[in-house]
Scaffold this motif. Sequence first.
Motif, PDB file in Angstrom:
ATOM      1  N   GLY A 220       2.987 -13.824   5.444  1.00  0.00           N
ATOM      2  CA  GLY A 220       3.179 -14.916   4.623  1.00  0.00           C
ATOM      3  C   GLY A 220       2.085 -15.646   3.797  1.00  0.00           C
ATOM      4  O   GLY A 220       2.369 -16.840   3.279  1.00  0.00           O
ATOM      5  N   HIS A 221       0.952 -15.185   3.896  1.00  0.00           N
ATOM      6  CA  HIS A 221      -0.291 -15.561   3.266  1.00  0.00           C
ATOM      7  C   HIS A 221      -0.063 -15.272   1.769  1.00  0.00           C
ATOM      8  O   HIS A 221       0.494 -14.146   1.659  1.00  0.00           O
ATOM      9  CB  HIS A 221      -1.649 -15.190   3.487  1.00  0.00           C
ATOM     10  N   GLU A 222      -0.407 -16.164   0.744  1.00  0.00           N
ATOM     11  CA  GLU A 222      -0.427 -15.658  -0.529  1.00  0.00           C
ATOM     12  C   GLU A 222      -1.410 -15.027  -0.978  1.00  0.00           C
ATOM     13  O   GLU A 222      -2.687 -15.399  -1.030  1.00  0.00           O
ATOM     14  CB  GLU A 222      -0.186 -17.146  -1.381  1.00  0.00           C
ATOM     15  N   THR A 223      -1.179 -13.630  -1.113  1.00  0.00           N
ATOM     16  CA  THR A 223      -2.167 -12.843  -1.636  1.00  0.00           C
ATOM     17  C   THR A 223      -1.701 -11.695  -2.807  1.00  0.00           C
ATOM     18  O   THR A 223      -0.530 -11.812  -2.659  1.00  0.00           O
ATOM     19  CB  THR A 223      -3.001 -11.937  -0.401  1.00  0.00           C
ATOM     20  N   VAL A 224      -2.695 -11.354  -3.636  1.00  0.00           N
ATOM     21  CA  VAL A 224      -2.087 -10.505  -4.482  1.00  0.00           C
ATOM     22  C   VAL A 224      -2.170  -9.155  -3.905  1.00  0.00           C
ATOM     23  O   VAL A 224      -3.037  -8.882  -3.256  1.00  0.00           O
ATOM     24  CB  VAL A 224      -3.120 -10.460  -6.046  1.00  0.00           C
ATOM     25  N   LEU A 225      -0.998  -8.283  -4.176  1.00  0.00           N
ATOM     26  CA  LEU A 225      -0.941  -7.152  -3.481  1.00  0.00           C
ATOM     27  C   LEU A 225      -1.643  -6.028  -4.354  1.00  0.00           C
ATOM     28  O   LEU A 225      -1.174  -6.199  -5.814  1.00  0.00           O
ATOM     29  CB  LEU A 225       0.491  -6.792  -3.341  1.00  0.00           C
ATOM     30  N   PRO A 226      -2.390  -5.382  -3.956  1.00  0.00           N
ATOM     31  CA  PRO A 226      -2.985  -4.097  -4.706  1.00  0.00           C
ATOM     32  C   PRO A 226      -2.196  -2.911  -4.952  1.00  0.00           C
ATOM     33  O   PRO A 226      -1.067  -2.702  -3.923  1.00  0.00           O
ATOM     34  CB  PRO A 226      -4.194  -3.980  -3.662  1.00  0.00           C
ATOM     35  N   GLU A 227      -2.227  -2.290  -5.780  1.00  0.00           N
ATOM     36  CA  GLU A 227      -1.396  -1.073  -5.979  1.00  0.00           C
ATOM     37  C   GLU A 227      -1.890   0.024  -4.671  1.00  0.00           C
ATOM     38  O   GLU A 227      -3.264   0.015  -4.648  1.00  0.00           O
ATOM     39  CB  GLU A 227      -1.584  -0.302  -7.389  1.00  0.00           C
ATOM     40  N   PRO A 228      -1.018   0.642  -4.179  1.00  0.00           N
ATOM     41  CA  PRO A 228      -1.320   1.188  -2.937  1.00  0.00           C
ATOM     42  C   PRO A 228      -2.312   2.638  -3.363  1.00  0.00           C
ATOM     43  O   PRO A 228      -1.903   3.249  -4.457  1.00  0.00           O
ATOM     44  CB  PRO A 228      -0.031   1.928  -2.424  1.00  0.00           C
ATOM     45  N   GLN A 229      -3.259   2.893  -2.548  1.00  0.00           N
ATOM     46  CA  GLN A 229      -4.132   4.132  -2.758  1.00  0.00           C
ATOM     47  C   GLN A 229      -4.234   5.162  -1.734  1.00  0.00           C
ATOM     48  O   GLN A 229      -4.891   5.868  -1.578  1.00  0.00           O
ATOM     49  CB  GLN A 229      -5.611   3.376  -3.083  1.00  0.00           C
ATOM     50  N   SER A 230      -3.075   4.587  -0.510  1.00  0.00           N
ATOM     51  CA  SER A 230      -3.303   5.485   0.424  1.00  0.00           C
ATOM     52  C   SER A 230      -1.911   5.635   0.989  1.00  0.00           C
ATOM     53  O   SER A 230      -0.914   4.709   0.746  1.00  0.00           O
ATOM     54  CB  SER A 230      -4.122   5.249   1.632  1.00  0.00           C
ATOM     55  N   ARG A 231      -1.554   6.702   1.842  1.00  0.00           N
ATOM     56  CA  ARG A 231       0.066   6.848   2.477  1.00  0.00           C
ATOM     57  C   ARG A 231       0.151   5.521   3.440  1.00  0.00           C
ATOM     58  O   ARG A 231       1.293   5.003   3.480  1.00  0.00           O
ATOM     59  CB  ARG A 231       0.250   7.808   3.263  1.00  0.00           C
ATOM     60  N   ILE A 232      -0.981   4.978   4.140  1.00  0.00           N
ATOM     61  CA  ILE A 232      -0.905   3.848   4.886  1.00  0.00           C
ATOM     62  C   ILE A 232      -0.487   2.734   4.201  1.00  0.00           C
ATOM     63  O   ILE A 232       0.229   1.971   4.442  1.00  0.00           O
ATOM     64  CB  ILE A 232      -2.189   3.587   5.681  1.00  0.00           C
ATOM     65  N   GLU A 233      -1.360   2.436   3.031  1.00  0.00           N
ATOM     66  CA  GLU A 233      -0.944   1.419   2.104  1.00  0.00           C
ATOM     67  C   GLU A 233       0.412   1.234   1.640  1.00  0.00           C
ATOM     68  O   GLU A 233       1.106   0.394   1.526  1.00  0.00           O
ATOM     69  CB  GLU A 233      -1.919   1.382   0.940  1.00  0.00           C
ATOM     70  N   THR A 234       1.033   2.534   1.187  1.00  0.00           N
ATOM     71  CA  THR A 234       2.246   2.730   0.791  1.00  0.00           C
ATOM     72  C   THR A 234       3.142   2.516   1.664  1.00  0.00           C
ATOM     73  O   THR A 234       4.335   1.644   1.618  1.00  0.00           O
ATOM     74  CB  THR A 234       2.577   4.297   0.218  1.00  0.00           C
ATOM     75  N   LEU A 235       3.184   2.898   3.077  1.00  0.00           N
ATOM     76  CA  LEU A 235       4.091   2.269   4.147  1.00  0.00           C
ATOM     77  C   LEU A 235       3.849   0.764   4.473  1.00  0.00           C
ATOM     78  O   LEU A 235       5.057   0.326   4.628  1.00  0.00           O
ATOM     79  CB  LEU A 235       3.682   3.348   5.473  1.00  0.00           C
ATOM     80  N   LEU A 236       2.775   0.304   4.375  1.00  0.00           N
ATOM     81  CA  LEU A 236       2.435  -1.009   4.713  1.00  0.00           C
ATOM     82  C   LEU A 236       3.424  -2.129   3.596  1.00  0.00           C
ATOM     83  O   LEU A 236       4.063  -2.815   3.896  1.00  0.00           O
ATOM     84  CB  LEU A 236       1.232  -1.673   4.758  1.00  0.00           C
ATOM     85  N   LEU A 237       3.225  -1.465   2.182  1.00  0.00           N
ATOM     86  CA  LEU A 237       4.076  -2.082   1.332  1.00  0.00           C
ATOM     87  C   LEU A 237       5.602  -1.990   1.228  1.00  0.00           C
ATOM     88  O   LEU A 237       6.175  -3.021   1.047  1.00  0.00           O
ATOM     89  CB  LEU A 237       3.685  -1.550  -0.149  1.00  0.00           C
ATOM     90  N   GLU A 238       5.905  -0.920   2.051  1.00  0.00           N
ATOM     91  CA  GLU A 238       7.324  -0.551   2.349  1.00  0.00           C
ATOM     92  C   GLU A 238       7.878  -1.529   3.306  1.00  0.00           C
ATOM     93  O   GLU A 238       8.815  -2.055   3.350  1.00  0.00           O
ATOM     94  CB  GLU A 238       7.637   0.981   2.587  1.00  0.00           C
ATOM     95  N   LEU A 239       6.936  -1.551   4.256  1.00  0.00           N
ATOM     96  CA  LEU A 239       7.284  -2.431   5.392  1.00  0.00           C
ATOM     97  C   LEU A 239       7.398  -4.010   4.906  1.00  0.00           C
ATOM     98  O   LEU A 239       8.048  -4.716   5.327  1.00  0.00           O
ATOM     99  CB  LEU A 239       6.020  -2.288   6.528  1.00  0.00           C
ATOM    100  N   ASN A 240       6.460  -4.385   3.976  1.00  0.00           N
ATOM    101  CA  ASN A 240       6.375  -5.591   3.427  1.00  0.00           C
ATOM    102  C   ASN A 240       7.814  -5.899   2.744  1.00  0.00           C
ATOM    103  O   ASN A 240       8.579  -6.888   3.003  1.00  0.00           O
ATOM    104  CB  ASN A 240       5.329  -5.929   2.530  1.00  0.00           C
ATOM    105  N   SER A 241       8.288  -4.919   1.940  1.00  0.00           N
ATOM    106  CA  SER A 241       9.468  -4.946   1.135  1.00  0.00           C
ATOM    107  C   SER A 241      10.577  -5.140   2.293  1.00  0.00           C
ATOM    108  O   SER A 241      11.708  -5.974   1.959  1.00  0.00           O
ATOM    109  CB  SER A 241       9.706  -3.606   0.268  1.00  0.00           C
TER     110      SER A 241
END
Length: 110
Positions: A17-38
Motif C-alpha cells: 500500500g505504499h505509493e511507489t512507482v512500479l518498474p517494468e518487470p525484468q525477471s520472472r520473480i518481478e513478473t509474479l510479484l506484479l501479478e500478485l499485486n494485481s
Amino acid sequence: MTTHQSRVEQILKNILGHETVLPEPQSRIETLLLELNSAIKDGGTAPVDLTARLNNVAADVEEIKEEQTAQNIAIGECLTPDDIVIMSESVYGNITPNSRTALLYFLYEG
C-alpha cells in the motif's frame, strides 16, 4: 548516505500500500510479484480447486478444535488444580515425601 531500493522492494512496498512507482518487470520473480499485486488489488483470484482445498483445511481445523475441546473437558474431569503444582526447587525440597500429594510437580529454580 542514501540507500536505493531494489526493484523487488519497490514492488513489495506497492503491494503493502505504499505509493511507489512500479518498474517494468525484468525477471520472472518481478513478473509474479506484479501479478500478485494485481490479484490482491482486484480482490484476489484463486483457482476453484485451491478454494476447495482451503475450505477442506478450514473444516479440518474446526474438527481439530472440537476434538481438543473434548480432550480438555475430559482432562478437566480427571484432574483438580491440586493435582498439578508449580513451585521452586527449594520449596519442594522442604516438603516431606509423605506430604507430597499432587500427581505432578513442576519445579523452577529459585
